[in-house]
Scaffold this motif. Structure first.
Motif, PDB file in Angstrom:
ATOM      1  N   GLU A  68     -10.694   2.278  -0.274  1.00  0.00           N
ATOM      2  CA  GLU A  68      -9.421   3.245  -0.142  1.00  0.00           C
ATOM      3  C   GLU A  68      -9.295   3.685  -1.510  1.00  0.00           C
ATOM      4  O   GLU A  68      -9.067   5.172  -1.639  1.00  0.00           O
ATOM      5  N   GLN A  69      -9.226   2.979  -2.509  1.00  0.00           N
ATOM      6  CA  GLN A  69      -9.048   3.596  -3.869  1.00  0.00           C
ATOM      7  C   GLN A  69     -10.389   4.210  -4.308  1.00  0.00           C
ATOM      8  O   GLN A  69     -10.084   5.206  -5.419  1.00  0.00           O
ATOM      9  N   ARG A 101       0.825  -1.453  -0.170  1.00  0.00           N
ATOM     10  CA  ARG A 101       0.005   0.133   0.090  1.00  0.00           C
ATOM     11  C   ARG A 101       0.735   1.319  -0.162  1.00  0.00           C
ATOM     12  O   ARG A 101       0.549   2.374  -0.770  1.00  0.00           O
ATOM     13  N   SER A 159      -8.879  -2.248   0.525  1.00  0.00           N
ATOM     14  CA  SER A 159      -8.101  -1.615  -0.516  1.00  0.00           C
ATOM     15  C   SER A 159      -8.976  -1.037  -1.419  1.00  0.00           C
ATOM     16  O   SER A 159      -8.918   0.263  -2.002  1.00  0.00           O
ATOM     17  N   ILE A 214      -2.403  -6.072  -4.817  1.00  0.00           N
ATOM     18  CA  ILE A 214      -1.940  -6.098  -3.490  1.00  0.00           C
ATOM     19  C   ILE A 214      -2.705  -7.255  -2.637  1.00  0.00           C
ATOM     20  O   ILE A 214      -1.718  -7.919  -1.938  1.00  0.00           O
TER      21      ILE A 214
END
Length: 228
Positions: free
Chosen positions: A224-225, A94, A221, A104
């Protein structure tokens, strides 16, 4: 049982080769029992640690805080080592500013897979020796028996009048080798099968945790993106 036909007396009267076979089997048995008690304790501890960590993990604890608490321990093993390896790799990837969540997660899963392999190898320590003892001990004992009976009949052929009293001690000492071979093999086989089953259950539990943890990290993840 009289002293003349006691097991200890028969051992002393046996040939050098049969005595060697008996000592080898006795050594196998002692070492195997020591390993059995050791593996039993280790596998029981691993199962208890698995349950304790899963309870903490699924209680909704913050992953970063859980990582800090777990990594601060002096000894990390079992499912904790998988969690540490996975979260550490997740944080590293990350920070590398990789935008693809799947990359990831794949990297995190590979890191946990390596940790899983190490943990399973550790849990399976001594199991190959138990399997070997269980498979070869009866044959080693049988070899001592055949050798002892062969010597008894050779000695019997050297006398003109044979009696049961002349043959019985030699055959008895030879059969002790077979009994010792079974005495070493049976506990080893039982322990190997039981411990292998426990290791398999732990490995499956570790694998399920890896998949579930990877899914959590993938969702985190992706979230967050989406906010970027």
């Amino acid at each position: 049982m009289s002293a003349e036909i006691s097991i200890f007396h028969l051992f002393l009267e046996a040939s050098i080769l049969v005595q060697f076979v008996m000592l080898v089997l006795l050594t196998f048995s002692i070492v195997c029992w020591a390993m059995i008690f050791q593996r039993r304790k280790i596998l029981r501890t691993a199962a208890a640690e698995l349950k304790a960590f899963e309870d903490k993990f699924w209680s909704g604890a913050d992953l970063s805080k859980l990582y800090s608490e777990t990594s601060a321990k002096s000894q990390i093993q079992g499912i904790e080592s998988l969690f540490i390896a996975g979260f550490k790799e997740f944080a590293r990837l990350r920070k590398s500013h990789i935008d693809n969540p799947q990359i990831i997660v794949d990297g995190t899963h590979r890191a946990m897979r390596v940790a899983l392999s190490r943990e399973v190898d550790s849990l399976e320590t001594h199991l190959p020796f138990m399997a070997t003892v269980g498979s070869i001990s009866p044959y080693i004992g049988l070899f001592g028996t055949v050798w002892g009976i062969m010597n008894s009949f050779i000695a019997l052929g050297a006398v003109k009048q044979a009696t049961l009293a002349m043959v019985a001690p030699g055959i008895a000492e030879a059969l002790i080798a077979t009994a010792m071979g079974l005495f070493a093999a049976i506990p080893a086989v039982i322990a190997f099968n039981r411990f292998s089953h426990k290791v398999e259950k732990l490995e499956n539990s570790y694998g399920n945790f890896m998949d579930e943890f990877s899914s959590i990290l993938q969702r985190q993840s992706a979230a967050e993106q989406s906010t970027k």
